[in-house]
Design a protein around this motif. Sequence first.
Motif, PDB file in Angstrom:
ATOM      1  N   TYR A   1      35.549  33.359  39.092  1.00  0.00           N
ATOM      2  CA  TYR A   1      35.114  34.504  39.887  1.00  0.00           C
ATOM      3  C   TYR A   1      34.354  34.087  41.136  1.00  0.00           C
ATOM      4  CZ  TYR A   1      36.974  38.285  37.167  1.00  0.00           C
ATOM      5  OH  TYR A   1      37.846  39.178  36.587  1.00  0.00           O
TER       6      TYR A   1
ATOM      7  N   VAL B   1      37.063  33.075  43.673  1.00  0.00           N
ATOM      8  CA  VAL B   1      37.911  34.143  44.217  1.00  0.00           C
ATOM      9  C   VAL B   1      37.097  35.208  44.933  1.00  0.00           C
ATOM     10  CG1 VAL B   1      39.750  33.783  42.533  1.00  0.00           C
ATOM     11  CG2 VAL B   1      38.053  35.582  42.127  1.00  0.00           C
TER      12      VAL B   1
ATOM     13  N   VAL C   1      43.028  38.886  33.377  1.00  0.00           N
ATOM     14  CA  VAL C   1      43.126  37.960  34.515  1.00  0.00           C
ATOM     15  C   VAL C   1      44.413  37.155  34.394  1.00  0.00           C
ATOM     16  CG1 VAL C   1      42.135  35.876  35.530  1.00  0.00           C
ATOM     17  CG2 VAL C   1      40.660  37.834  35.041  1.00  0.00           C
TER      18      VAL C   1
ATOM     19  N   LYS D   1      48.822  37.362  37.130  1.00  0.00           N
ATOM     20  CA  LYS D   1      49.829  36.548  37.816  1.00  0.00           C
ATOM     21  C   LYS D   1      51.258  37.014  37.545  1.00  0.00           C
ATOM     22  CE  LYS D   1      49.863  32.596  34.602  1.00  0.00           C
ATOM     23  NZ  LYS D   1      50.720  33.236  33.672  1.00  0.00           N
TER      24      LYS D   1
ATOM     25  N   SER E   1      42.713  45.078  41.649  1.00  0.00           N
ATOM     26  CA  SER E   1      41.731  44.088  42.085  1.00  0.00           C
ATOM     27  C   SER E   1      40.300  44.588  41.906  1.00  0.00           C
ATOM     28  CB  SER E   1      42.000  43.635  43.517  1.00  0.00           C
ATOM     29  OG  SER E   1      41.934  44.698  44.426  1.00  0.00           O
TER      30      SER E   1
ATOM     31  N   PHE F   1      38.080  41.319  41.666  1.00  0.00           N
ATOM     32  CA  PHE F   1      38.530  40.401  42.706  1.00  0.00           C
ATOM     33  C   PHE F   1      38.118  41.005  44.047  1.00  0.00           C
ATOM     34  CE2 PHE F   1      42.395  39.281  39.820  1.00  0.00           C
ATOM     35  CZ  PHE F   1      41.580  38.545  38.979  1.00  0.00           C
TER      36      PHE F   1
ATOM     37  N   ASN G   1      44.457  35.897  49.930  1.00  0.00           N
ATOM     38  CA  ASN G   1      43.570  36.163  48.798  1.00  0.00           C
ATOM     39  C   ASN G   1      44.340  36.171  47.485  1.00  0.00           C
ATOM     40  OD1 ASN G   1      40.613  36.884  49.511  1.00  0.00           O
ATOM     41  ND2 ASN G   1      41.834  37.753  51.154  1.00  0.00           N
ATOM     42  N   TYR G   2      45.500  36.792  47.494  1.00  0.00           N
ATOM     43  CA  TYR G   2      46.334  36.864  46.300  1.00  0.00           C
ATOM     44  C   TYR G   2      46.740  35.460  45.838  1.00  0.00           C
ATOM     45  CZ  TYR G   2      50.314  38.013  43.331  1.00  0.00           C
ATOM     46  OH  TYR G   2      51.192  38.096  42.287  1.00  0.00           O
TER      47      TYR G   2
ATOM     48  N   LYS H   1      45.330  32.607  46.444  1.00  0.00           N
ATOM     49  CA  LYS H   1      44.157  31.879  45.949  1.00  0.00           C
ATOM     50  C   LYS H   1      43.880  32.252  44.499  1.00  0.00           C
ATOM     51  CE  LYS H   1      39.271  31.119  46.972  1.00  0.00           C
ATOM     52  NZ  LYS H   1      38.185  31.464  47.898  1.00  0.00           N
ATOM     53  N   ILE H   2      43.942  33.530  44.200  1.00  0.00           N
ATOM     54  CA  ILE H   2      43.699  33.999  42.833  1.00  0.00           C
ATOM     55  C   ILE H   2      44.751  33.418  41.880  1.00  0.00           C
ATOM     56  CG2 ILE H   2      43.741  36.041  41.331  1.00  0.00           C
ATOM     57  CD1 ILE H   2      42.400  37.541  43.737  1.00  0.00           C
TER      58      ILE H   2
END
Length: 114
Positions: A7, A10, A31, A35, A60, A65, A103-104, A106-107
């Motif tokens: 966390y 992100v 979480v 994906k 999110s 997120f 951002n997506y 990276k998560i």
Amino acid sequence: MELEEFYKQVGGNFEDVKRRLFNEEFIRKFVLKFKDDETFDNLIDYKEAFRFIHTLKGISVNLGFDDLYQASCNLTECLREKENLNDEELEEAGKLLQIVKDNYQKIIELIVQL
């Protein structure tokens, strides 16, 4: 990687998520499912983009997120109540979509490390 570290990386607030979802195993479960969610992939179709970015925004915020949530909010507002985008709006939407994508990604990369 531990959830708290995930966390931090992100841009989310793990303590807020724990207050909302109560239990770390429950958080981890959702979480990890993130994906496999197809919402992001559906942003390509402009006519459906508003609906899908709005869905991604909701997912999110629920998962905490925060960076992805803020990026999704910005794109949602850019697309809200628009039938068509003029050139300037289209350029802005493209920039906002890139921020969402960054951002997506990276998560997703960090989820693999959980």
